[in-house]
Design a protein around this motif. Structure first.
Motif, PDB file in Angstrom:
ATOM      1  N   ALA A 212      -9.589  -5.445   7.646  1.00  0.00           N
ATOM      2  CA  ALA A 212      -9.243  -6.803   7.215  1.00  0.00           C
ATOM      3  C   ALA A 212      -9.833  -7.108   5.840  1.00  0.00           C
ATOM      4  O   ALA A 212      -9.209  -7.797   5.019  1.00  0.00           O
ATOM      5  CB  ALA A 212      -9.731  -7.815   8.248  1.00  0.00           C
ATOM      6  N   ILE A 213     -11.026  -6.603   5.572  1.00  0.00           N
ATOM      7  CA  ILE A 213     -11.649  -6.790   4.259  1.00  0.00           C
ATOM      8  C   ILE A 213     -10.798  -6.120   3.186  1.00  0.00           C
ATOM      9  O   ILE A 213     -10.525  -6.702   2.136  1.00  0.00           O
ATOM     10  CB  ILE A 213     -13.079  -6.207   4.247  1.00  0.00           C
ATOM     11  N   VAL A 214     -10.361  -4.895   3.462  1.00  0.00           N
ATOM     12  CA  VAL A 214      -9.539  -4.147   2.506  1.00  0.00           C
ATOM     13  C   VAL A 214      -8.211  -4.869   2.271  1.00  0.00           C
ATOM     14  O   VAL A 214      -7.743  -4.994   1.137  1.00  0.00           O
ATOM     15  CB  VAL A 214      -9.300  -2.706   2.997  1.00  0.00           C
ATOM     16  N   THR A 215      -7.603  -5.358   3.348  1.00  0.00           N
ATOM     17  CA  THR A 215      -6.330  -6.075   3.222  1.00  0.00           C
ATOM     18  C   THR A 215      -6.487  -7.313   2.348  1.00  0.00           C
ATOM     19  O   THR A 215      -5.644  -7.599   1.482  1.00  0.00           O
ATOM     20  CB  THR A 215      -5.805  -6.485   4.606  1.00  0.00           C
ATOM     21  N   ALA A 216      -7.581  -8.057   2.539  1.00  0.00           N
ATOM     22  CA  ALA A 216      -7.831  -9.254   1.726  1.00  0.00           C
ATOM     23  C   ALA A 216      -8.059  -8.878   0.268  1.00  0.00           C
ATOM     24  O   ALA A 216      -7.571  -9.552  -0.640  1.00  0.00           O
ATOM     25  CB  ALA A 216      -9.034 -10.008   2.274  1.00  0.00           C
ATOM     26  N   LYS A 218      -6.860  -6.296  -1.299  1.00  0.00           N
ATOM     27  CA  LYS A 218      -5.581  -5.874  -1.883  1.00  0.00           C
ATOM     28  C   LYS A 218      -4.705  -7.077  -2.195  1.00  0.00           C
ATOM     29  O   LYS A 218      -3.945  -7.060  -3.167  1.00  0.00           O
ATOM     30  CB  LYS A 218      -4.862  -4.913  -0.933  1.00  0.00           C
ATOM     31  N   LYS A 219      -4.827  -8.110  -1.404  1.00  0.00           N
ATOM     32  CA  LYS A 219      -4.062  -9.334  -1.658  1.00  0.00           C
ATOM     33  C   LYS A 219      -4.370  -9.891  -3.031  1.00  0.00           C
ATOM     34  O   LYS A 219      -3.495 -10.441  -3.715  1.00  0.00           O
ATOM     35  CB  LYS A 219      -4.384 -10.370  -0.579  1.00  0.00           C
ATOM     36  N   TYR A 220      -5.631  -9.750  -3.462  1.00  0.00           N
ATOM     37  CA  TYR A 220      -6.049 -10.270  -4.758  1.00  0.00           C
ATOM     38  C   TYR A 220      -6.061  -9.189  -5.845  1.00  0.00           C
ATOM     39  O   TYR A 220      -6.649  -9.383  -6.906  1.00  0.00           O
ATOM     40  CB  TYR A 220      -7.433 -10.911  -4.648  1.00  0.00           C
ATOM     41  N   ASP A 221      -5.429  -8.047  -5.565  1.00  0.00           N
ATOM     42  CA  ASP A 221      -5.300  -6.964  -6.552  1.00  0.00           C
ATOM     43  C   ASP A 221      -6.650  -6.441  -7.025  1.00  0.00           C
ATOM     44  O   ASP A 221      -6.791  -5.998  -8.170  1.00  0.00           O
ATOM     45  CB  ASP A 221      -4.477  -7.426  -7.762  1.00  0.00           C
ATOM     46  N   PHE A 222      -7.659  -6.461  -6.151  1.00  0.00           N
ATOM     47  CA  PHE A 222      -8.964  -5.958  -6.535  1.00  0.00           C
ATOM     48  C   PHE A 222      -8.900  -4.489  -6.960  1.00  0.00           C
ATOM     49  O   PHE A 222      -9.581  -4.073  -7.896  1.00  0.00           O
ATOM     50  CB  PHE A 222      -9.962  -6.092  -5.378  1.00  0.00           C
ATOM     51  N   PHE A 223      -8.079  -3.707  -6.290  1.00  0.00           N
ATOM     52  CA  PHE A 223      -8.097  -2.268  -6.544  1.00  0.00           C
ATOM     53  C   PHE A 223      -7.440  -1.916  -7.873  1.00  0.00           C
ATOM     54  O   PHE A 223      -7.768  -0.901  -8.481  1.00  0.00           O
ATOM     55  CB  PHE A 223      -7.470  -1.524  -5.370  1.00  0.00           C
ATOM     56  N   LYS A 224      -6.517  -2.769  -8.353  1.00  0.00           N
ATOM     57  CA  LYS A 224      -5.989  -2.573  -9.702  1.00  0.00           C
ATOM     58  C   LYS A 224      -7.089  -2.831 -10.729  1.00  0.00           C
ATOM     59  O   LYS A 224      -7.142  -2.213 -11.786  1.00  0.00           O
ATOM     60  CB  LYS A 224      -4.805  -3.507  -9.952  1.00  0.00           C
TER      61      LYS A 224
END
Length: 233
Positions: A212-216, A218-224
């Motif tokens: 769930a942390i990872v999904t959240a 990714k929602k905010y484009d942290f990994f980009k």
């Protein structure tokens, strides 16, 4: 026949006509559309007052942010008009349209209005405009690509995660267990767990697991954002 009451506000009449033509394509045999238009904050105020006095409602409002102001009523922009609509017609779905993508404008509009739709005009064409309009009227929200990026960048900046926090997010995305993270990060397990708890509390409103942390994130484009950092090179 069901009638939808739409409020179109833009200081360019040709733009308003364009919205009317595009939205008219969505009419069906069982629906009709009543358009009310305005080209300034003052005209918008008058149309809103008339609608309210007649005890009627707007179902959808499309508002340009840049409008001639109405100082007498402290209406400086389309954001102020949108706030007025929120006050008088709480159920009205608000779509903000703009040529401006400055972070201060975008974050202010989202914070003060929380519109169902927020569109940078350069992001869309006629087809995607109709698609966005239809999805919003059906209950979804729609923020165009540039607006979403500005919003996400503002959220990332507000969270103020440091490089270690971002490394923890990256390890979570790679499904590395928390107990094994000291093999990747020069911190003890208790320090990593404390940081992970802080990350979870900021990204998730409710309790959630690592996925769930990872999904959240990714929602905010942290990994980009993360992929450009020096510790990944």
């Amino acid at each position: 026949m069901l009638t939808k009451h739409l409020f179109l506000v833009d200081d360019h009449p040709i733009t308003v006509d364009g919205y009317k033509n595009l939205i008219s394509r969505t009419k069906t045999a069982t629906t009709d559309i009543d358009f009310v238009t305005a080209y300034s904050c003052e005209e918008a105020y008058n149309r809103i007052s008339e609608k309210h006095n007649d005890q009627e409602n707007f179902d959808v409002a499309l508002l340009d942010i840049s409008l001639p102001s109405y100082p007498a009523r402290n209406l400086q922009t389309g954001i102020d008009v949108a706030k007025l609509i929120r006050h008088y017609f709480p159920a009205c779905k608000i779509i903000l349209l703009t040529m401006q993508s400055e972070p201060a404008i975008v974050t202010t509009a989202i914070h003060e209005v929380n519109p169902e739709g927020f569109i940078l005009k350069n992001d869309i064409d006629a087809t995607s405009f109709v698609t966005a309009y239809q999805s919003i009227t059906l209950g979804a929200s729609f923020y165009s690509n540039t607006i979403s990026k500005v919003q996400n960048n503002a959220i990332i900046k507000k969270l103020n995660f440091d490089a270690i926090d971002l490394q923890i997010l990256l390890l979570l995305d790679k499904k590395i267990k928390t107990k094994d993270m000291p093999n990747y990060i020069d911190l003890c397990l208790s320090a990593i767990e404390k940081r992970k708890t802080n990350i979870k509390n900021q990204l998730l409103k409710d309790k959630g697991n690592n996925a769930a942390i990872v999904t959240a994130a990714k929602k905010y484009d942290f990994f980009k954002f993360i992929k450009n950092l020096a510790f990944l090179t």
